[in-house]
Scaffold this motif. Structure first.
Motif, PDB file in Angstrom:
ATOM      1  N   UNK A  55       0.835  -1.200   0.000  1.00 35.13           N
ATOM      2  CA  UNK A  55       0.000   0.000   0.000  1.00 35.13           C
ATOM      3  C   UNK A  55       0.874   1.255   0.000  1.00 35.13           C
ATOM      4  N   UNK A  56       1.951   1.232   0.759  1.00 35.58           N
ATOM      5  CA  UNK A  56       2.863   2.372   0.786  1.00 35.58           C
ATOM      6  C   UNK A  56       3.504   2.576  -0.584  1.00 35.58           C
ATOM      7  N   UNK A  57       3.867   1.494  -1.237  1.00 31.10           N
ATOM      8  CA  UNK A  57       4.461   1.578  -2.572  1.00 31.10           C
ATOM      9  C   UNK A  57       3.447   2.151  -3.561  1.00 31.10           C
ATOM     10  N   UNK A  58       2.195   1.733  -3.439  1.00 29.67           N
ATOM     11  CA  UNK A  58       1.152   2.267  -4.324  1.00 29.67           C
ATOM     12  C   UNK A  58       0.959   3.770  -4.094  1.00 29.67           C
ATOM     13  N   UNK A  59       1.084   4.209  -2.842  1.00 30.73           N
ATOM     14  CA  UNK A  59       0.960   5.638  -2.524  1.00 30.73           C
ATOM     15  C   UNK A  59       2.111   6.454  -3.084  1.00 30.73           C
ATOM     16  N   UNK A  60       3.325   5.896  -3.001  1.00 31.33           N
ATOM     17  CA  UNK A  60       4.516   6.652  -3.408  1.00 31.33           C
ATOM     18  C   UNK A  60       5.539   5.700  -4.029  1.00 31.33           C
ATOM     19  N   UNK A  64      12.089   4.621  -2.317  1.00 35.90           N
ATOM     20  CA  UNK A  64      12.799   3.345  -2.324  1.00 35.90           C
ATOM     21  C   UNK A  64      12.825   2.618  -0.993  1.00 35.90           C
ATOM     22  N   UNK A  65      12.566   3.334   0.093  1.00 32.20           N
ATOM     23  CA  UNK A  65      12.584   2.694   1.415  1.00 32.20           C
ATOM     24  C   UNK A  65      11.563   1.568   1.473  1.00 32.20           C
ATOM     25  N   UNK A  66      10.381   1.806   0.910  1.00 31.26           N
ATOM     26  CA  UNK A  66       9.338   0.791   0.948  1.00 31.26           C
ATOM     27  C   UNK A  66       9.770  -0.473   0.204  1.00 31.26           C
ATOM     28  N   UNK A  67      10.431  -0.286  -0.920  1.00 33.40           N
ATOM     29  CA  UNK A  67      10.909  -1.440  -1.685  1.00 33.40           C
ATOM     30  C   UNK A  67      11.953  -2.218  -0.889  1.00 33.40           C
TER      31      UNK A  67
END
Length: 75
Positions: A55-60, A64-67
């Motif tokens: 969900x965080x990746x979809x938001x932003x 790269x932190x989320x990845x």
């Protein structure tokens, strides 16, 4: 912040409720999403932790932190 107080008390249910309320107020708040992921990770709920990071990746998608966090879970 209420979630942090609940975390220090080791009250996972209270922490989860506080974070879910914050997410309900603003689903674009990636700091809350990362905290939700971390909570699930601490409870060894890897699928839920990964779902929150998605969900965080979809938001932003440029953060790269989320990845990196997702890669750690999947590794």
């Amino acid at each position: 912040d209420l979630a942090r107080v609940q975390r220090l008390r080791l009250d996972f249910t209270g922490e989860l409720a506080a974070l879910e309320k914050a997410y309900e107020i603003n689903p674009q708040w990636n700091d809350v999403i990362r905290q939700l992921s971390d909570l699930h990770l601490r409870r060894n709920e890897l699928t839920a932790a990964a779902d929150w990071l998605q969900k965080a990746i979809a938001n932003d998608p440029l953060d790269g932190i989320h990845f990196g966090l997702l890669a750690d879970i999947q590794w």
